[in-house]
Design a protein around this motif. Structure first.
Motif, PDB file in Angstrom:
ATOM      1  N   ASP A  18       0.651  -0.952   0.232  1.00 27.68           N
ATOM      2  CA  ASP A  18       0.178   0.488  -0.010  1.00 27.68           C
ATOM      3  C   ASP A  18       0.954   1.252  -0.198  1.00 27.68           C
ATOM      4  OD1 ASP A  18      -2.462  -1.329   0.562  1.00 27.68           O
ATOM      5  OD2 ASP A  18      -1.652  -2.049   2.213  1.00 27.68           O
ATOM      6  N   PHE A  19       2.040   1.553  -0.090  1.00 26.92           N
ATOM      7  CA  PHE A  19       2.986   2.316   0.822  1.00 26.92           C
ATOM      8  C   PHE A  19       4.161   2.085  -1.385  1.00 26.92           C
ATOM      9  CE2 PHE A  19       0.697   2.154   4.344  1.00 26.92           C
ATOM     10  CZ  PHE A  19       0.699   3.199   4.539  1.00 26.92           C
ATOM     11  N   VAL A  20       4.004   1.483  -1.776  1.00 29.13           N
ATOM     12  CA  VAL A  20       5.517   1.385  -2.650  1.00 29.13           C
ATOM     13  C   VAL A  20       4.576   1.697  -3.837  1.00 29.13           C
ATOM     14  CG1 VAL A  20       6.583  -0.590  -3.321  1.00 29.13           C
ATOM     15  CG2 VAL A  20       6.229  -0.605  -1.862  1.00 29.13           C
ATOM     16  N   ARG A  21       5.170   3.045  -3.907  1.00 26.23           N
ATOM     17  CA  ARG A  21       4.599   3.642  -5.488  1.00 26.23           C
ATOM     18  C   ARG A  21       5.423   3.092  -7.040  1.00 26.23           C
ATOM     19  NH1 ARG A  21       3.741   9.371  -4.162  1.00 26.23           N
ATOM     20  NH2 ARG A  21       2.186   9.445  -2.352  1.00 26.23           N
ATOM     21  N   GLY A  22       6.398   3.352  -6.594  1.00 30.35           N
ATOM     22  CA  GLY A  22       7.512   2.229  -7.901  1.00 30.35           C
ATOM     23  C   GLY A  22       8.403   1.631  -7.338  1.00 30.35           C
ATOM     24  N   LEU A  23       9.443   0.666  -8.551  1.00 27.64           N
ATOM     25  CA  LEU A  23      10.644  -0.423  -8.038  1.00 27.64           C
ATOM     26  C   LEU A  23      11.295  -0.216  -9.008  1.00 27.64           C
ATOM     27  CD1 LEU A  23       8.265  -3.565  -7.123  1.00 27.64           C
ATOM     28  CD2 LEU A  23       9.998  -1.464  -5.914  1.00 27.64           C
ATOM     29  N   GLU A  24      12.764  -0.422  -8.983  1.00 27.61           N
ATOM     30  CA  GLU A  24      13.851  -0.180 -10.085  1.00 27.61           C
ATOM     31  C   GLU A  24      14.304  -1.883  -9.640  1.00 27.61           C
ATOM     32  OE1 GLU A  24      17.197   1.459 -10.484  1.00 27.61           O
ATOM     33  OE2 GLU A  24      18.416   0.395  -9.346  1.00 27.61           O
ATOM     34  N   VAL A  25      13.679  -2.539 -10.364  1.00 26.83           N
ATOM     35  CA  VAL A  25      14.651  -4.133 -10.730  1.00 26.83           C
ATOM     36  C   VAL A  25      14.909  -4.525 -11.961  1.00 26.83           C
ATOM     37  CG1 VAL A  25      13.757  -6.735 -10.609  1.00 26.83           C
ATOM     38  CG2 VAL A  25      11.651  -4.173  -9.851  1.00 26.83           C
ATOM     39  N   VAL A  26      16.004  -5.527 -11.578  1.00 28.50           N
ATOM     40  CA  VAL A  26      16.870  -5.771 -11.982  1.00 28.50           C
ATOM     41  C   VAL A  26      15.882  -7.387 -13.632  1.00 28.50           C
ATOM     42  CG1 VAL A  26      18.894  -7.041 -12.527  1.00 28.50           C
ATOM     43  CG2 VAL A  26      18.855  -4.804 -11.189  1.00 28.50           C
ATOM     44  N   GLY A  65      -1.652   1.869 -17.562  1.00 29.93           N
ATOM     45  CA  GLY A  65      -0.679   0.604 -17.795  1.00 29.93           C
ATOM     46  C   GLY A  65      -1.036  -0.521 -16.919  1.00 29.93           C
ATOM     47  N   TYR A  66      -0.420  -1.987 -17.292  1.00 35.32           N
ATOM     48  CA  TYR A  66      -0.180  -2.975 -16.042  1.00 35.32           C
ATOM     49  C   TYR A  66      -0.326  -2.306 -14.926  1.00 35.32           C
ATOM     50  CZ  TYR A  66      -1.918  -5.814 -19.365  1.00 35.32           C
ATOM     51  OH  TYR A  66      -2.721  -6.078 -21.121  1.00 35.32           O
ATOM     52  N   ASP A  67      -0.316  -3.427 -13.216  1.00 37.29           N
ATOM     53  CA  ASP A  67       0.159  -2.172 -12.330  1.00 37.29           C
ATOM     54  C   ASP A  67       1.268  -4.087 -12.186  1.00 37.29           C
ATOM     55  OD1 ASP A  67       0.819  -1.564  -9.889  1.00 37.29           O
ATOM     56  OD2 ASP A  67      -1.638  -1.722  -8.743  1.00 37.29           O
ATOM     57  N   LEU A  68       2.308  -3.416 -12.943  1.00 39.91           N
ATOM     58  CA  LEU A  68       3.864  -4.189 -12.024  1.00 39.91           C
ATOM     59  C   LEU A  68       4.211  -3.913 -10.926  1.00 39.91           C
ATOM     60  CD1 LEU A  68       5.362  -3.609 -15.806  1.00 39.91           C
ATOM     61  CD2 LEU A  68       3.531  -5.592 -15.281  1.00 39.91           C
ATOM     62  N   THR A  69       4.392  -3.443 -10.486  1.00 39.43           N
ATOM     63  CA  THR A  69       4.887  -2.759  -8.965  1.00 39.43           C
ATOM     64  C   THR A  69       3.814  -3.280  -8.472  1.00 39.43           C
ATOM     65  OG1 THR A  69       5.129  -0.207  -9.339  1.00 39.43           O
ATOM     66  CG2 THR A  69       5.315  -1.426  -7.787  1.00 39.43           C
TER      67      THR A  69
END
Length: 462
Positions: A165-173, A192-196
């Protein structure tokens, strides 16, 4: 096999500093497993202590080229075996990535690396008058990357929600070393799709998180606290149902059974009455007048439901003292022997019934089971106590664990509310998902990790 291991280490060292590559067997042993019980683990071929996204990219490119499994790790405080090594793998530790890259007070966000401790972020944003609500009991030793991996919860979930509920975005390898950025910094966004959300809770099976953008809240008011003791678990469960039915929204509402109360007394000499079957603790961090009114209303409900020794804290220090027993329960129970900690979430209306059924299981297997948890959202943690050196007790503990899982699902609950699936619960996850749900999970896994190198054997059985 030795040549393959040598080739792997040589390839890793080509673009990593020497201190980032761990080959010493004694050091590697400390990266074999998390804090879970009954979860197998293997011997890694090598460890990498990443300090940047580029380091993680290099590891995954090498692993993809050589077909070597990679097990991402944070603080290794998990309770489901999600960070356990497998034979011949690369253990990819993110605990050295500890930079808080940004605290944007006007927009109420923070950008952090995955090795930042939950408590460290909380202290840092407090200096800006801000608050990061998800607060697992292990917040002083658990990393935010690990919290994201398992979608961790905590004491404040009843009001604020879980990590997702608090993650707005991610950097993912991704598995091939490519970097994917998901989400956004804005408060709203549905493009878009909610990939986060897909990556939060995926336990390192779809990609390796190297940066997290988190939403923050304004600092709450000094909390007001009330605690009540109950002669029966049923009365405590009734009190929880009444609090919810009354429309009250405490910032936490916690439960402890008699076994955990006695353990807390032994651990810190808390002086809690040991004749109580259960204790509830509630807090409100609303504006002062509202908090006082809400805690007064909750105290009245506790009394009406049969509670005794219902005490409203006079100040912050007394409130924290009342909460100490609950926060320390993990450590207090260690004195009772080895334990297998469960993490079941059930509908609030079934809370008392669930605890009663757990008590029946304890009697059937002739083992102590202590139950604590987040009563306000139905997430309870029964801990099965046993002697790890007694094969029969180990067998009975395993049976008790499975019975608790079964009871939770039959009550319309879920096999994990915040600890994750890892190795410990993957078979039970399959039962919860059903065949179609499991198939879709496997298809997503194959899409993001076609070679199956990312944390294999976790969440989904091989």
């Amino acid at each position: 096999m030795a040549e393959t291991s040598d080739d792997l280490i040589t390839a890793l060292r080509a673009e990593l500093p020497d201190e980032a590559v761990v080959t010493d067997p004694d050091r590697l042993a400390s990266y074999q497993h998390d804090m879970a019980t009954f979860c197998p683990y293997g011997t890694p071929a090598v460890g990498v202590l990443a300090r940047s996204t580029e380091h993680v990219q290099h590891v995954l490119r090498v692993a993809s080229r050589l077909g070597v499994p990679v097990v991402p790790q944070g603080g290794r405080t998990g309770l489901s075996g999600g960070a356990n090594a497998i034979d011949g793998c690369i253990v990819l530790s993110l605990e050295k990535m500890t930079t808080i890259r940004e605290i944007d007070a006007p927009n109420r966000i923070a950008v952090v690396e995955p090795g930042v401790l939950n408590s460290t972020l909380s202290a840092a944003v407090a200096e800006h008058g801000l608050f990061y609500p998800p607060d697992p009991s292990s917040w002083e030793i658990s990393t935010l990357g690990g919290n994201v991996a398992t979608n961790a919860g905590g004491l404040c979930c009843v009001k604020y929600g879980v990590t997702a509920d608090f993650v707005r975005g991610l950097e993912v390898v991704l598995a091939d070393g490519e970097v994917l950025r998901t989400g956004r910094r804005t408060a709203k966004g549905v493009a878009g799709y909610d990939l986060t959300r897909l990556f939060v809770g995926s336990e390192g099976t779809l990609g390796v998180v190297t940066e997290v953008t988190l939403a923050l809240r304004p600092t709450g008011q000094e909390p007001h606290t009330v605690a009540g003791l109950f002669p029966t678990v049923a009365q405590a469960g009734d009190a929880v149902a009444r609090v919810v039915a009354a429309g009250l929204v405490p910032s936490l509402l916690e439960f402890m059974d008699q076994t955990s109360l006695r353990a807390a007394n032994d651990y810190r000499n808390m002086g809690l009455p040991e004749n109580a079957a259960a204790m509830l603790i509630a807090q409100s961090d609303a504006d002062t007048d509202r908090a006082v009114a809400d805690i007064g209303a909750i105290a009245a409900i506790f009394t009406e439901a049969g509670g005794f020794d219902v005490v409203e804290a006079e100040d912050l220090a007394e409130g924290e003292m009342l909460l100490t027993a609950r926060r320390d329960s993990h450590y207090a129970l260690e004195a009772l022997g080895s334990r297998l900690t469960d993490d079941v979430c059930v509908p609030l209306s079934r809370l008392a019934d669930f605890v009663h059924q757990v008590e029946k299981v304890a009697a059937e297997v002739d083992l102590t089971i202590a139950t604590v948890g987040h009563a306000g959202d139905g997430n309870l943690h029964p801990s099965v106590m046993f002697d790890a050196g007694d094969a029969d007790q180990v067998r009975r503990a395993d049976r008790a664990f499975d019975e608790i899982m079964r009871i939770g699902l039959e009550m319309g609950g879920t096999v994990t509310g915040e600890h994750g699936v890892g190795v410990l619960k993957r078979d039970w996850l399959a039962r919860e998902l059903g065949p179609v749900g499991e198939r879709v999970h496997r298809e997503l896994k194959r899409l993001f990790d076609p070679a199956g190198i990312l944390n294999p054997g976790k969440v989904l059985a091989p």
